[in-house]
Scaffold this motif. Structure first.
Motif, PDB file in Angstrom:
ATOM      1  N   MET A   1      -2.077   2.800  48.755  1.00 22.79           N
ATOM      2  CA  MET A   1      -3.349   2.226  48.330  1.00 22.79           C
ATOM      3  C   MET A   1      -4.212   1.908  49.552  1.00 22.79           C
ATOM      4  O   MET A   1      -3.706   1.636  50.627  1.00 22.79           O
ATOM      5  CB  MET A   1      -3.100   0.936  47.543  1.00 22.79           C
ATOM      6  CG  MET A   1      -2.532   1.225  46.165  1.00 22.79           C
ATOM      7  SD  MET A   1      -2.413  -0.264  45.218  1.00 22.79           S
ATOM      8  CE  MET A   1      -1.150   0.204  44.076  1.00 22.79           C
ATOM      9  N   ALA A   2      -5.510   1.875  49.316  1.00 23.28           N
ATOM     10  CA  ALA A   2      -6.433   1.694  50.432  1.00 23.28           C
ATOM     11  C   ALA A   2      -6.316   0.285  51.010  1.00 23.28           C
ATOM     12  O   ALA A   2      -6.415  -0.699  50.287  1.00 23.28           O
ATOM     13  CB  ALA A   2      -7.860   1.940  49.947  1.00 23.28           C
ATOM     14  N   GLY A   3      -6.077   0.218  52.305  1.00 22.95           N
ATOM     15  CA  GLY A   3      -6.076  -1.061  53.022  1.00 22.95           C
ATOM     16  C   GLY A   3      -5.127  -2.069  52.428  1.00 22.95           C
ATOM     17  O   GLY A   3      -4.122  -1.751  51.833  1.00 22.95           O
ATOM     18  N   LYS A   4      -5.479  -3.348  52.563  1.00 27.65           N
ATOM     19  CA  LYS A   4      -4.618  -4.412  52.071  1.00 27.65           C
ATOM     20  C   LYS A   4      -5.162  -4.977  50.755  1.00 27.65           C
ATOM     21  O   LYS A   4      -4.620  -5.912  50.209  1.00 27.65           O
ATOM     22  CB  LYS A   4      -4.579  -5.558  53.115  1.00 27.65           C
ATOM     23  CG  LYS A   4      -3.853  -5.191  54.404  1.00 27.65           C
ATOM     24  CD  LYS A   4      -2.387  -5.587  54.322  1.00 27.65           C
ATOM     25  CE  LYS A   4      -1.689  -5.441  55.661  1.00 27.65           C
ATOM     26  NZ  LYS A   4      -1.486  -4.020  56.000  1.00 27.65           N
ATOM     27  N   SER A   5      -6.289  -4.433  50.269  1.00 28.97           N
ATOM     28  CA  SER A   5      -6.917  -5.036  49.094  1.00 28.97           C
ATOM     29  C   SER A   5      -6.031  -4.870  47.864  1.00 28.97           C
ATOM     30  O   SER A   5      -5.167  -4.007  47.813  1.00 28.97           O
ATOM     31  CB  SER A   5      -8.275  -4.384  48.845  1.00 28.97           C
ATOM     32  OG  SER A   5      -8.066  -3.065  48.420  1.00 28.97           O
ATOM     33  N   ASP A   6      -6.273  -5.692  46.858  1.00 38.13           N
ATOM     34  CA  ASP A   6      -5.452  -5.655  45.643  1.00 38.13           C
ATOM     35  C   ASP A   6      -6.075  -4.781  44.558  1.00 38.13           C
ATOM     36  O   ASP A   6      -5.797  -4.965  43.387  1.00 38.13           O
ATOM     37  CB  ASP A   6      -5.260  -7.078  45.102  1.00 38.13           C
ATOM     38  CG  ASP A   6      -4.439  -7.913  46.067  1.00 38.13           C
ATOM     39  OD1 ASP A   6      -3.600  -7.316  46.761  1.00 38.13           O
ATOM     40  OD2 ASP A   6      -4.650  -9.135  46.155  1.00 38.13           O
ATOM     41  N   GLU A   7      -6.954  -3.856  44.970  1.00 33.47           N
ATOM     42  CA  GLU A   7      -7.540  -2.980  43.951  1.00 33.47           C
ATOM     43  C   GLU A   7      -6.446  -2.105  43.342  1.00 33.47           C
ATOM     44  O   GLU A   7      -5.621  -1.562  44.061  1.00 33.47           O
ATOM     45  CB  GLU A   7      -8.589  -2.068  44.589  1.00 33.47           C
ATOM     46  CG  GLU A   7      -9.876  -2.769  44.942  1.00 33.47           C
ATOM     47  CD  GLU A   7     -10.821  -1.825  45.658  1.00 33.47           C
ATOM     48  OE1 GLU A   7     -10.768  -0.620  45.361  1.00 33.47           O
ATOM     49  OE2 GLU A   7     -11.575  -2.299  46.523  1.00 33.47           O
ATOM     50  N   PRO A   8      -6.460  -1.959  42.001  1.00 26.20           N
ATOM     51  CA  PRO A   8      -5.463  -1.078  41.393  1.00 26.20           C
ATOM     52  C   PRO A   8      -5.754   0.379  41.744  1.00 26.20           C
ATOM     53  O   PRO A   8      -6.883   0.717  42.063  1.00 26.20           O
ATOM     54  CB  PRO A   8      -5.662  -1.315  39.891  1.00 26.20           C
ATOM     55  CG  PRO A   8      -7.072  -1.792  39.765  1.00 26.20           C
ATOM     56  CD  PRO A   8      -7.386  -2.548  41.032  1.00 26.20           C
ATOM     57  N   ALA A   9      -4.717   1.209  41.684  1.00 28.61           N
ATOM     58  CA  ALA A   9      -4.929   2.639  41.902  1.00 28.61           C
ATOM     59  C   ALA A   9      -5.877   3.137  40.816  1.00 28.61           C
ATOM     60  O   ALA A   9      -5.702   2.802  39.646  1.00 28.61           O
ATOM     61  CB  ALA A   9      -3.593   3.369  41.819  1.00 28.61           C
ATOM     62  N   PRO A  10      -6.893   3.919  41.201  1.00 26.69           N
ATOM     63  CA  PRO A  10      -7.890   4.313  40.203  1.00 26.69           C
ATOM     64  C   PRO A  10      -7.317   5.170  39.064  1.00 26.69           C
ATOM     65  O   PRO A  10      -7.769   5.091  37.947  1.00 26.69           O
ATOM     66  CB  PRO A  10      -8.922   5.098  41.013  1.00 26.69           C
ATOM     67  CG  PRO A  10      -8.266   5.437  42.306  1.00 26.69           C
ATOM     68  CD  PRO A  10      -7.194   4.440  42.536  1.00 26.69           C
ATOM     69  N   HIS A  11      -6.313   5.996  39.392  1.00 25.08           N
ATOM     70  CA  HIS A  11      -5.732   6.846  38.344  1.00 25.08           C
ATOM     71  C   HIS A  11      -4.224   6.673  38.364  1.00 25.08           C
ATOM     72  O   HIS A  11      -3.531   7.422  39.041  1.00 25.08           O
ATOM     73  CB  HIS A  11      -6.076   8.314  38.585  1.00 25.08           C
ATOM     74  CG  HIS A  11      -7.537   8.549  38.782  1.00 25.08           C
ATOM     75  ND1 HIS A  11      -8.448   8.379  37.777  1.00 25.08           N
ATOM     76  CD2 HIS A  11      -8.248   8.906  39.871  1.00 25.08           C
ATOM     77  CE1 HIS A  11      -9.657   8.632  38.238  1.00 25.08           C
ATOM     78  NE2 HIS A  11      -9.562   8.949  39.508  1.00 25.08           N
ATOM     79  N   PRO A  12      -3.709   5.688  37.660  1.00 22.66           N
ATOM     80  CA  PRO A  12      -2.249   5.485  37.715  1.00 22.66           C
ATOM     81  C   PRO A  12      -1.502   6.708  37.166  1.00 22.66           C
ATOM     82  O   PRO A  12      -1.984   7.335  36.226  1.00 22.66           O
ATOM     83  CB  PRO A  12      -2.030   4.259  36.818  1.00 22.66           C
ATOM     84  CG  PRO A  12      -3.259   4.138  35.997  1.00 22.66           C
ATOM     85  CD  PRO A  12      -4.377   4.756  36.770  1.00 22.66           C
ATOM     86  N   PRO A  13      -0.359   7.075  37.771  1.00 20.24           N
ATOM     87  CA  PRO A  13       0.412   8.233  37.290  1.00 20.24           C
ATOM     88  C   PRO A  13       0.895   8.014  35.856  1.00 20.24           C
ATOM     89  O   PRO A  13       1.145   6.878  35.444  1.00 20.24           O
ATOM     90  CB  PRO A  13       1.604   8.292  38.247  1.00 20.24           C
ATOM     91  CG  PRO A  13       1.206   7.489  39.437  1.00 20.24           C
ATOM     92  CD  PRO A  13       0.250   6.453  38.953  1.00 20.24           C
ATOM     93  N   LYS A  14       1.014   9.102  35.110  1.00 11.88           N
ATOM     94  CA  LYS A  14       1.446   9.014  33.710  1.00 11.88           C
ATOM     95  C   LYS A  14       2.639   9.938  33.475  1.00 11.88           C
ATOM     96  O   LYS A  14       2.573  11.125  33.773  1.00 11.88           O
ATOM     97  CB  LYS A  14       0.307   9.460  32.791  1.00 11.88           C
ATOM     98  CG  LYS A  14      -0.955   8.589  32.856  1.00 11.88           C
ATOM     99  CD  LYS A  14      -0.904   7.497  31.804  1.00 11.88           C
ATOM    100  CE  LYS A  14      -2.278   6.909  31.523  1.00 11.88           C
ATOM    101  NZ  LYS A  14      -2.759   6.029  32.591  1.00 11.88           N
ATOM    102  N   ASP A  15       3.704   9.359  32.869  1.00 14.03           N
ATOM    103  CA  ASP A  15       4.871  10.159  32.478  1.00 14.03           C
ATOM    104  C   ASP A  15       4.491  11.282  31.527  1.00 14.03           C
ATOM    105  O   ASP A  15       5.016  12.380  31.586  1.00 14.03           O
ATOM    106  CB  ASP A  15       5.855   9.281  31.691  1.00 14.03           C
ATOM    107  CG  ASP A  15       6.752   8.514  32.623  1.00 14.03           C
ATOM    108  OD1 ASP A  15       6.899   8.960  33.763  1.00 14.03           O
ATOM    109  OD2 ASP A  15       7.289   7.479  32.194  1.00 14.03           O
TER     110      ASP A  15
END
Length: 525
Positions: free
Chosen positions: A1-15
């Motif tokens: 993830m970008a830097g130390k920020s707590d932004e969620p991953a924009p496209h979380p992986p999907k099973d």
């Protein structure tokens, strides 16, 4: 993830792939399912016809033999698709003719044993020799699949090593795409453009949400372009053009409709008893092994587009065993060609967003029905090949990108990942390019000894993009310092761990358990 920020991953992986209209276990309404099934039948016909038209004339067969061979291939494909969808992987996979078996078949044709006969008896003798080779070759998939050996191989596949394999199962077929369209550009190009307009643009403009245009894009566009090609033919656009142009462009050139019988049921040994030759059997066995690797990639792509969870290795192994039985049936019936997973039908799942098992079972019904009603089957089989080339451009692309989609589970910032991906994909394109180019110029492959079968055993695997890339990525991924926990995560292994055995995820039961309570007798591990 970008830097130390707590932004969620924009496209979380999907099973499981989201946005699929009908997944593997949810059938569409019957009228729609029947139309979708017919669409699958039309798409698998393309490859069948191209392979038959390439091989049968070299064997000495005329239009009548072509019609019979197409009937037989389609009939056997119907049987194999039903077997695969009920007892094999249970995926919506069409099991049809395969380009991989072309080289060993051509070697059988060119071996010096058939020089003196009249064409039809020569055709039958060659056909019987391919039958013998296929019957022997089928054992490799039957043994690897049903013994569970292939399961042990597949357990070491990670999302990272699946990427080169699956993506080149699609992209590696690039030589059949636009070159096929260009054989008759005034038919192929409008088809390609219309297909994109219907499936990607019109679907969002006219009655969005109804999914009419994207789901049935193939039926609409094939009908429009076929009529247009017929008007060109009737209007005399091709009178006096070279025979090659006529063969690709005319709608009345195939000669199949006149030659096809009204009703004929293909039966085993219809050309006579098979003949066996050890060298040819070995060459065909190698082709069957290459087809096995390619089909593994195609099964993984289909799993994705059917919105199912990753295939448990035991289920994949079971599917491979049934595919071996498919090659055995091809040998018994005499199709002149082995069977493997149809890549173009896998792409059609993506275009329609319908990954339903029932649709593919219905299409198998169409295959069996129209292969017995010869004249109707021959009518559909006379679609000009540039139309098929245009379909390939979209379907093979979808399968290729289905492979790339597994990158969502991998760490693309790791240099190990970059090396394995880059090196295996590059050589997967580059090595077959050398082998194929050499063959075109010299008339034989780089390995050129007096033993034709030995040449095939080396040249066939190295001419397959998916095989080279898949084997290379698998080897590198399993030998390059993989003990480290961080590397496990980079490879995407934790995502697939819960599907390593059949029992660890309840969804496996839903998607892959056998019908008629057979799981009691044939448990999946």
């Amino acid at each position: 993830m970008a830097g130390k920020s707590d932004e969620p991953a924009p496209h979380p992986p999907k099973d499981q792939l989201p946005n699929v209209s009908y997944c593997i276990t949810s059938p569409p309404p019957w009228p729609e399912a029947i139309l979708l099934g017919f669409q699958h039948y039309l798409v698998m016909l393309g490859t069948t016809v191209i392979i038959t038209m390439a091989l049968v004339p070299q064997m000495g067969g005329a239009n009548e033999e072509k019609a019979k061979v197409i009937q037989t291939i389609v009939f056997v494909a119907g049987l194999n698709t039903l077997l695969q969808s009920y007892f094999g992987t249970r995926l919506p996979a069409v099991i049809g003719a395969s380009y991989t078996f072309g080289a060993p078949t051509i070697s059988i044709i060119l071996s010096g044993r058939w020089s003196d006969q009249d064409p039809v008896s020569r055709f039958k003798k060659i056909m019987r020799a391919t039958q013998g080779a296929l019957i022997v070759a089928s054992t490799i998939q039957i043994v690897l699949g049903f013994s569970g050996l292939w399961r042990n191989v597949v357990r070491f596949l990670s999302p990272l090593s699946a990427v080169p394999l699956v993506s080149l199962v699609g992209f590696g077929l690039y030589e059949f795409g636009f070159p096929g369209v260009a054989k008759c550009v005034e038919i192929g190009l409008p088809m390609l453009v219309l297909l994109v307009i219907f499936s990607q643009y019109l679907a969002h403009v006219i009655r969005p949400g109804k999914n009419i245009f994207d789901r049935f894009a193939v039926l609409f566009t094939v009908a429009i372009v076929w009529i247009y090609a017929h008007l060109l033919t009737v209007g005399g656009a091709y009178n006096g053009t070279p025979p090659k142009t006529q063969a690709s462009c005319r709608t009345d050139r195939a000669g199949l409709i006149n030659a096809a019988p009204w009703i004929r049921v293909p039966y085993p040994f219809q050309w006579g008893p098979p003949s066996f030759d050890a060298g040819e059997a070995f060459a065909m066995m190698m082709a069957a092994f290459v087809a096995l690797v390619e089909s593994t990639g195609a099964f993984i792509a289909i799993t994705r587009y059917a919105s199912a969870t990753p295939l448990p290795p035991s289920v994949l192994s079971r599917g491979v065993g049934w595919q071996g039985i498919g090659i055995l049936l091809s040998g018994l019936f005499g199709t002149g060609n082995g069977s493997s997973v149809s890549v173009e039908n896998a792409g059609l799942l993506a275009l329609t967003r319908v990954g339903s098992r029932r649709v593919v079972q219905i299409s198998a019904g169409f295959m069996i029905f129209f292969s017995i009603l010869g004249k109707f089957g021959a009518l559909f089989a006379s679609i000009p090949t540039p139309i098929v080339g245009a379909l390939y451009c979209i379907f093979f692309a979808y399968v290729g990108v289905g492979g790339l989609s597994f990158l969502q589970f991998c760490n693309l910032n790791s240099f190990r990942t970059k090396f394995i991906l880059g090196f295996s994909i590059f050589l997967g394109l580059s090595i077959p390019q050398y082998f194929n180019e050499y063959t075109v110029i010299a008339g034989y492959g780089p390995v050129h000894t007096s033993g034709r079968w030995f040449n095939d055993m080396v040249n066939v695997p190295f001419s397959s993009e998916a095989f080279v890339a898949g084997i290379l990525a698998y080897f590198l991924d399993n030998t390059m310092h993989k003990r480290d926990n961080q590397i496990r995560r980079d490879r995407g292994k934790p995502w697939w761990d819960k599907f390593r055995s059949f029992k660890t995820d309840t969804r496996s039961e839903e998607f892959y358990s056998l019908p008629f309570n057979l799981n009691k007798y044939f448990p999946s591990v």
